[in-house]
Write a protein that holds these residues in place. Structure first.
Motif, mmCIF file in Angstrom:
data_model
loop_
_atom_site.group_PDB
_atom_site.id
_atom_site.type_symbol
_atom_site.label_atom_id
_atom_site.label_comp_id
_atom_site.label_asym_id
_atom_site.label_seq_id
_atom_site.Cartn_x
_atom_site.Cartn_y
_atom_site.Cartn_z
ATOM 1 N N CYS A 27 2.531 1.844 -3.446
ATOM 2 C CA CYS A 27 1.599 2.226 -4.506
ATOM 3 C C CYS A 27 0.993 3.611 -4.299
ATOM 4 O O CYS A 27 0.534 4.224 -5.270
ATOM 5 C CB CYS A 27 0.479 1.182 -4.619
ATOM 6 N N LYS A 50 -2.290 -1.658 -7.175
ATOM 7 C CA LYS A 50 -2.520 -2.016 -5.764
ATOM 8 C C LYS A 50 -3.767 -2.869 -5.604
ATOM 9 O O LYS A 50 -3.776 -3.871 -4.867
ATOM 10 C CB LYS A 50 -2.626 -0.738 -4.931
ATOM 11 N N TYR A 88 0.832 -1.209 0.000
ATOM 12 C CA TYR A 88 0.000 0.000 0.000
ATOM 13 C C TYR A 88 0.866 1.258 0.000
ATOM 14 O O TYR A 88 0.596 2.213 -0.739
ATOM 15 C CB TYR A 88 -0.917 -0.011 1.215
#
Length: 307
Positions: free
Chosen positions: A198, A235, A195
């Protein structure tokens, strides 16, 4: 599931817009797509925070290995809070974006694009709130959707490791329960890393655009926006696969449910024994949300597939 919604609804709209220079569904998509994308960031952020809290409770529980099964209603309530909260915080995106058109002076082709500009038809009070949100959007993105999940996950992991290292070091070392706890912690860390990687380009682009947008052309701004959306779709594609691969009970349950749709999964003896064995292994392992009791494992029964 929200990642699937992003790929199913937002990705075709972006691809169609890049190919035809026309906005699919017009002004509606200009408002819905940013709303869903920001809601996706909120769902991931608050889910990581909830998982960090769950791992902290698992580490600090006096009887972590015998912690009772969490009720389905409790899990649904947590998911509802995460989803409703994320969508509520994303409502200003609906009022912030609108469809605009640009005519090429050379070819005369009309190009449709989405612009971040509140509508002047809004009531004065709502218009001022949306304008305030637009001015603070960059730092809101950076603080809530980038710093919060990373700092929260890192803090929970450090505290959890500290507690388990001082209080349960001799108990957890080499035990199966300690290995399961470590595996789940690694899963949460991996999700946070994906996370963070991205969302970093989007936050960098937001800061650059906020301070250098007058000196940048529209083509450059469109390219940066396309790069941000590419990383968001990446993602959304990687996160479910990573979760299924790293979380073994969830991955096994997913494979069992997929196997139910195949003709080769009939109620034969081999299939029943294999399914029962996998069911037993799944129930004796930790899940991503809770830890099941291990003192009295369930009897080995040929129950077929979980579906």
């Amino acid at each position: 599931f929200w990642d699937f919604l992003i790929l199913f609804f937002c990705l075709p709209v972006v691809i169609f817009n890049e190919i035809t220079k026309k906005r699919l569904l017009g002004d509606t998509s200009c408002r819905i797509v940013p709303f869903m994308e920001v809601s996706s960031l909120g769902v991931t952020t608050f889910s990581l925070c909830a998982l960090g809290i769950d791992r902290f409770h698992a580490a600090t529980s006096p009887q972590a290995s015998t912690r009772p099964i969490e009720q389905c209603q409790s899990i649904i309530a947590k998911l509802a809070v995460i989803w409703v909260g994320s969508m509520t915080l994303s409502v200003p995106e609906i009022l912030l974006w609108q469809l605009a058109q640009d005519t090429s002076p050379v070819s005369g082709v009309v190009t449709e694009y989405c612009t971040m500009k509140p509508s002047s038809n809004l009531p004065e009070s709502i218009y001022s709130l949306v304008l305030t949100y637009q001015n603070a959007r960059m730092w809101w993105y950076f603080g809530c959707y980038f710093c919060l999940p990373i700092l929260f996950t890192v803090s929970c992991q450090l505290v959890t490791r500290r507690i388990r290292g001082t209080e349960k070091k001799s108990e957890c070392r080499g035990s199966k329960h300690g290995q399961c706890e470590g595996h789940l912690n690694c899963t949460i860390i991996a999700l946070t890393i994906i996370y963070g990687l991205c969302t970093t380009p989007e936050n960098v682009c937001n800061i650059v655009v906020a301070y250098m947008s007058p000196d940048m052309s529209k083509q450059t701004l469109d390219l940066l926006n396309l790069i941000n959306q590419f990383f968001l779709f990446f993602k959304c594609s990687v996160t479910p696969v990573l979760l299924l691969c790293l979380c073994r009970p969830l991955g096994q349950a997913f494979m069992d449910c997929c196997c139910c749709c195949c003709e080769g999964c009939g109620p034969d003896t081999t299939s029943s024994e294999s399914s029962a064995d996998s069911k037993l292994k799944t129930e004796m392992s930790s899940s991503i949300f809770f830890d099941k009791p291990r003192e009295t494992p369930p009897p080995l029964l040929a129950l077929g597939t979980p579906c």
